[in-house]
Design a protein around this motif. Structure first.
Motif, PDB file in Angstrom:
ATOM      1  N   SER A 120       0.778  -1.363  -0.148  1.00  0.00           N
ATOM      2  CA  SER A 120      -0.008   0.062  -0.019  1.00  0.00           C
ATOM      3  C   SER A 120       0.742   1.532  -0.011  1.00  0.00           C
ATOM      4  N   LEU A 145       0.525   5.337   0.345  1.00  0.00           N
ATOM      5  CA  LEU A 145      -0.565   6.322   0.636  1.00  0.00           C
ATOM      6  C   LEU A 145       0.163   7.820   0.590  1.00  0.00           C
ATOM      7  N   TYR A 153      -3.162   4.792  -2.804  1.00  0.00           N
ATOM      8  CA  TYR A 153      -4.272   5.499  -1.868  1.00  0.00           C
ATOM      9  C   TYR A 153      -3.927   7.019  -1.864  1.00  0.00           C
ATOM     10  N   GLN A 192      -5.545  11.146  -0.881  1.00  0.00           N
ATOM     11  CA  GLN A 192      -6.574  11.951  -0.336  1.00  0.00           C
ATOM     12  C   GLN A 192      -6.435  13.356  -0.836  1.00  0.00           C
ATOM     13  N   GLN A 247      -7.235   4.773  -5.685  1.00  0.00           N
ATOM     14  CA  GLN A 247      -8.295   4.939  -4.607  1.00  0.00           C
ATOM     15  C   GLN A 247      -7.962   6.396  -4.106  1.00  0.00           C
ATOM     16  N   GLU A 254      -9.787   9.715  -2.702  1.00  0.00           N
ATOM     17  CA  GLU A 254     -10.769  10.193  -2.160  1.00  0.00           C
ATOM     18  C   GLU A 254     -10.632  11.803  -1.629  1.00  0.00           C
ATOM     19  N   HIS A 285      -9.095   6.768   4.233  1.00  0.00           N
ATOM     20  CA  HIS A 285      -8.925   5.397   3.910  1.00  0.00           C
ATOM     21  C   HIS A 285      -8.428   4.368   5.231  1.00  0.00           C
ATOM     22  N   LEU A 338      -5.847   4.132   7.232  1.00  0.00           N
ATOM     23  CA  LEU A 338      -4.885   3.229   7.137  1.00  0.00           C
ATOM     24  C   LEU A 338      -3.704   3.390   8.197  1.00  0.00           C
TER      25      LEU A 338
END
Length: 669
Positions: A196, A198, A229, A231, A253, A255, A265, A267
């Motif tokens: 992952s 981020l 991921y 944001q 993904q 958001e 997320h 996380l």
């Protein structure tokens, strides 16, 4: 090839700028429709690239081959396009057609097939553009050079346009974009190769794209080994990010949400890698809303009387740390003020250091960003540091490592980025990677030296051709210089061939690398001297041609000489350039081991950090580098050039004075 791509990028940018010049759009309005067209063109390029391979493997029954599907293209990192979404359809529309309507239909067709892009692509913006302007831009974006483009050319073009729009501050003050060389430095340091990834302040998604490039270099498929991921608070920026990912064959993904108050997320403690370039020095964050946030394991930074966090830097730093898994790594950009901040921030910094997870700090000089000129620092966390490094932090001061892109923008060249990365390899005990890089530089220098003859031949042919055109013969100064050069050039070729016959590519033993460096050094220095001679020959030939009454023009021998001179000089410069990259590494780390280098790097232990108020400012520890003499400054060469130019100016002045005197005489004065 590189120069061709750069020229294409600039040509497309000029074409796209027509949208602004021929519409009522401001610069912050037309960037999205431009990026949408680049997206469509790239999608079509990828579609055409994989389509033959897909069709060749389609099953058939009773002589009937099944139709193409979205799944066929997705598995190959491409987008399936309905006929109305294919770029050649748009570019070939007749003048009477409603191009805006056709583009909107194309965007809707793509969004209809890909739920992740629903509502992302620009549509209604095209209705505000003149039909003929849209036609011009569509045709230019369908340039034949793009139709034959290979590799990630469109990814580069997309990134180039993002860069240009950031330089204009055309969207969100330009903060949506992190310069590629900064992102690459973070990627190279933390190596996000799995799991992952981020970015809680993801902007246009550059961290994800560069991570994917890194994974591809490791001969892996980023869509299979990593999950991205993101944001982001700005809705338009989210659209840019999703388009950026799609243009590179990626999904993420991403958001909406303001990271200070939301964790889209969830996380915390789960991310394998965290990367970000958050906004610096944000004030007035509501302390009451975040006081119990689990992403603040070291507590709140300083809070003012209005119960606001007065500077958000340490909120971001704490958030990034909290997201990491037990073996996670983080790399992020931060204001240079943060590394030595006092008050509650200093207490948080001490706690961070005492975890043993602060891995490295890199100081970057100002002007690396398009929207701010202040210097910054890159922070690195690593929760799986080697045991011998738990109480140490790698301090790297890269403020003297840069190249000028424009008068106001700097970056790292690819080689500078590699050299800084090599320091991380030594830090992590990966000496073989360091030696392989040095060997690659020396091999490249040797390769470029061997290629010099091919580049020089057209220049010498053009020079001799120009000399033959001189009616009264070439001046002695030119013919003498030509003869001297030929002797030096023959000696250079003989030395190159002799060394090339003995050269063994890929040698990585440190002693042999030093020997190879010494062997190539005479060629590197000779190439520098030959460049000066070539430039002198050109100036002498140009002056002789002018003195003989020759006129400059597109077909003149001087023009041909100038073009071939540039190619010859560029080729010769590469020999010394790559030799100097090897020298930069070997002179600082002669044993392929990490050592303290004044003004550049030092591994600092916790006791020294504590004695310096837990400061994480690299310049506080690495000291000052000794002043280096500029080896490229050639006093004699400069004086020689000045002499040539001064002589020419004196001759022109004398001729002009004679002409003026003649004019006066003609007037009877």
């Amino acid at each position: 090839m590189e120069s061709n791509i750069e020229a294409l990028e600039k040509r497309l940018w000029t074409a796209a700028d027509q949208l602004r010049a021929n519409s009522d759009f401001a610069s912050n309005e037309y960037f999205l429709p431009v990026m949408g067209l680049i997206f469509l063109r790239h999608a079509y390029s990828r579609y055409l690239a994989v389509k033959p391979e897909i069709e060749a493997g389609l099953p058939s029954r009773g002589g009937v081959t099944r139709p193409l599907t979205k799944e066929d293209f997705t598995s190959r990192g491409a987008i399936f396009l309905q006929p109305e979404a294919q770029f050649d359809h748009l570019a070939s529309l007749p003048d009477g057609a409603d191009r805006a309507k056709a583009i909107i239909a194309a965007m809707e067709a793509v969004e209809g097939d890909y739920a992740a892009l629903a509502g992302v692509l620009p549509k209604n913006e095209y209705q505000q553009l003149e039909n003929d302007v849209l036609g011009d831009v569509l045709r230019i974006f369908n340039d034949p050079a793009l139709q034959n483009a290979k590799g990630d050319v469109f990814g580069r073009i997309y990134e180039y346009f993002l860069t240009q729009f950031a330089d204009q501050s055309a969207h969100d003050g330009g903060e949506f974009f992190t310069p590629p060389s900064i992102v690459q430095m973070i990627v190279n340091a933390i190596e996000p190769d799995h799991g992952s990834v981020l970015d809680p302040a993801c902007g246009s998604g550059g961290m994800f794209v560069q991570s994917a490039h890194f994974i591809e270099k490791m001969q892996q498929d980023p869509t299979k080994v990593a999950t991205f991921y993101g944001q982001e608070k700005n809705a338009t920026t989210i659209r840019l990010a999703k388009m950026n990912l799609a243009v590179h064959g990626l999904e993420g993904q991403i958001e909406p949400g303001l990271t200070y108050y939301t964790d889209a997320h969830e996380l915390v403690g789960k991310a394998d890698f965290v990367m970000a370039n958050p906004p610096f020095n944000v004030d007035e964050v509501d302390a009451e809303k975040i006081r119990k946030d689990p992403r603040l394991p070291f507590g709140l930074p300083s809070v003012n009387k209005s119960k606001k966090v007065s500077n958000g830097n340490y909120l971001w730093i704490s958030y990034f740390y909290s997201y990491l898994s037990d073996t996670g790594r983080a790399g992020f950009v931060m204001s240079s003020q943060a590394s030595s901040a006092g008050g509650e921030e200093a207490k948080i910094r001490q706690k961070l250091i005492e975890t043993g997870h602060v891995d490295a700090m890199i100081a970057i000089r100002g002007n690396f960003f398009y929207t701010r000129t202040v210097p910054c620092e890159l922070w690195m966390f690593d929760k799986a540091k080697a045991a011998e490094h738990v109480d140490k932090v790698l301090m790297l001061d890269a403020r003297q490592v840069f190249r000028k892109v424009t008068r106001k923008v700097f970056d790292f060249s690819p080689e500078q980025s590699q050299n800084l990365t090599a320091i991380f390899w030594l830090y992590r005990g990966q000496e073989e990677r360091f030696r392989e890089l040095v060997a690659a530089y020396l091999d490249r220098a040797m390769t470029e030296a061997l290629a010099s003859d091919t580049a020089m031949e057209p220049f010498l042919d053009a020079l001799d051709g120009l000399i033959e055109t001189l009616d009264e013969g070439a001046p002695d100064e030119l013919t003498d210089a030509r003869a001297v050069f030929q002797a030096d050039w023959d000696a250079y070729l003989a030395a190159t061939k002799s060394l090339g016959d003995e050269w063994v590519d890929g040698t990585v033993a440190i002693a042999e690398l030093h020997e190879g460096h010494g062997d190539v050094e005479p060629l590197a220095e000779a190439s520098r001297d030959l460049v000066k001679q070539v430039d002198q020959l050109f100036k002498l030939a140009e002056r002789a041609y002018r003195d003989a009454g020759g006129k400059r023009g597109k077909t003149s021998p001087v023009k041909a000489l100038e073009e071939t001179r540039a190619d010859a000089v560029d080729q010769l410069k590469l020999v010394r350039y790559f030799h100097r990259q090897a020298q930069w590494l070997l002179s600082r780390f002669p044993d392929a081991r990490l050592v303290a280098v004044p003004g550049l790097v030092k591994l600092v232990d916790r006791a020294e950090l504590a004695a310096n108020d837990w400061s994480l400012t690299p310049g506080r520890y690495v000291g000052v580098a000794p002043e280096e003499e500029d080896e490229d400054f050639d006093f004699e060469g400069v004086m020689r050039d000045i002499h040539i130019e001064l002589a020419a100016l004196n001759e022109e002045a004398a001729a002009l004075a004679a002409q003026i005197q003649g004019n006066f005489a003609g007037l009877g004065l």
